[in-house]
Design a protein around this motif. Sequence first.
Motif, mmCIF file in Angstrom:
data_model
loop_
_atom_site.group_PDB
_atom_site.id
_atom_site.type_symbol
_atom_site.label_atom_id
_atom_site.label_comp_id
_atom_site.label_asym_id
_atom_site.label_seq_id
_atom_site.Cartn_x
_atom_site.Cartn_y
_atom_site.Cartn_z
ATOM 1 N N SER A 123 3.823 3.086 -5.495
ATOM 2 C CA SER A 123 3.268 2.542 -4.479
ATOM 3 C C SER A 123 1.794 1.561 -5.232
ATOM 4 O O SER A 123 0.984 1.899 -6.332
ATOM 5 C CB SER A 123 2.827 2.929 -2.993
ATOM 6 O OG SER A 123 1.996 3.510 -3.450
ATOM 7 N N GLY A 124 1.465 0.400 -4.537
ATOM 8 C CA GLY A 124 0.046 0.009 -4.487
ATOM 9 C C GLY A 124 -1.026 1.150 -5.196
ATOM 10 O O GLY A 124 -2.065 0.981 -5.858
ATOM 11 N N GLY A 170 -5.699 -0.519 -7.353
ATOM 12 C CA GLY A 170 -4.384 -0.784 -8.000
ATOM 13 C C GLY A 170 -4.609 -1.863 -8.912
ATOM 14 O O GLY A 170 -3.525 -2.764 -9.707
ATOM 15 N N ARG A 171 -5.271 -3.318 -8.964
ATOM 16 C CA ARG A 171 -5.342 -4.699 -8.523
ATOM 17 C C ARG A 171 -6.106 -4.134 -9.928
ATOM 18 O O ARG A 171 -5.165 -4.752 -10.740
ATOM 19 C CB ARG A 171 -6.047 -5.681 -7.718
ATOM 20 C CG ARG A 171 -5.495 -5.971 -6.593
ATOM 21 C CD ARG A 171 -3.985 -6.588 -6.648
ATOM 22 N NE ARG A 171 -3.714 -7.440 -7.749
ATOM 23 C CZ ARG A 171 -2.932 -8.313 -8.635
ATOM 24 N NH1 ARG A 171 -2.049 -7.081 -8.011
ATOM 25 N NH2 ARG A 171 -3.057 -8.950 -9.219
ATOM 26 N N VAL A 230 2.917 -5.920 -3.875
ATOM 27 C CA VAL A 230 2.894 -5.055 -5.264
ATOM 28 C C VAL A 230 4.180 -6.176 -6.098
ATOM 29 O O VAL A 230 4.215 -6.146 -7.421
ATOM 30 C CB VAL A 230 3.214 -4.116 -5.475
ATOM 31 C CG1 VAL A 230 3.254 -3.016 -6.567
ATOM 32 C CG2 VAL A 230 2.318 -2.939 -4.849
ATOM 33 N N THR A 274 0.995 -1.146 -0.265
ATOM 34 C CA THR A 274 0.195 -0.035 -0.027
ATOM 35 C C THR A 274 1.110 0.906 0.028
ATOM 36 O O THR A 274 0.274 1.712 -0.514
ATOM 37 C CB THR A 274 -1.093 -0.172 1.643
ATOM 38 O OG1 THR A 274 -1.563 -1.014 0.986
ATOM 39 C CG2 THR A 274 -2.145 0.929 1.157
#
Length: 340
Positions: free
Chosen positions: A201-202, A236-237, A283, A153
Amino acid sequence: MGRKRETGKGNTSVTEDFLTIGVDIGGTNFRAAVVDESGTILAVEQLPTPSNVEALEKALEQVITQLCEQHSTAKRPIVAVGLAIAGFIDETRTHVRFAPHLPWRNTELVQRLRRRLELPVVIEHDANSAAWGEYFQGAAQGEDTWVLFALGTGIGAAVMHKGEIYRGAFGTAPEFGHLTVMPGGRACPCGKMGCLERYCSGSALPLTAQDFIATGCCPESALTKTYANHPEEITGRAVVRLAREGDGLALDVVDDMATWLGRGLALVQDVFDPSLIVLGGGVSQDADLFLPAAREVMANNIVGAGHRRVARVVQGQLGGDAGMIGVALLARREADPQKQ
């Protein structure tokens, strides 16, 4: 690691090898594992992380007690517990000063849990814990000077030199994720603006996607079509999934993160000159999408580019188990009089 010792509770003396428990405490869930002398996980439990101090400490007590009852024997007792915590741990490693996603604030946690568990307790920053795991059982075995750079995260980090973790004078080093790389840039939960983890970052992936969509670029992109009317729902996914499907805008977002990652790794190289940088965190599971480009950016942005050796950058080997394994081995180190 793994030497026999004499220990025991009350008048019981134990001369066989022993086990420890490692607990990785996240803001959503915590995982607790029984770990042997080789770093092998023998059993694991996962529970939601309560949001107040009493409930969290009671939940930890319950799951640790359960694991002890199920797996501690006279010949192979569980003799210590380690907690990996995403937050600021003081230099004595007894107090949690602040953990943004956990309820402890300036809490003398070690003594509190020792009283509950009647076992030695070790606390450590989660990135340091993961680094210890990778050093003893994973990608950093045999390295003298190396860095863990954990992409989740946010960004977690650890530095190890000659088999020891570098924590700084007050226990908080290093904070690569909160280096200011864009003055006046994106607001960070830490209170600063323009921190590296706001771009790499994510949680940075959705922010970059939102910025790109707002410019009106790539109207035919699946990312744009899906989220143009509600960009706040981008995850993010979702960005990674669409990038793997070849969506142009999603690939641009991932490339942007790769550029920032390369710049961040170049800073690490210039400051610490490590032989190895291990990429950890959730990640990193998708590192094939961005690590080759990040390595190139890193090599081109270090001082003396082209005239000096550059650290190898590799993925961690222990994945999400690194923190549990590492902090269990740290607890073992404290419990073992030989201190290997």
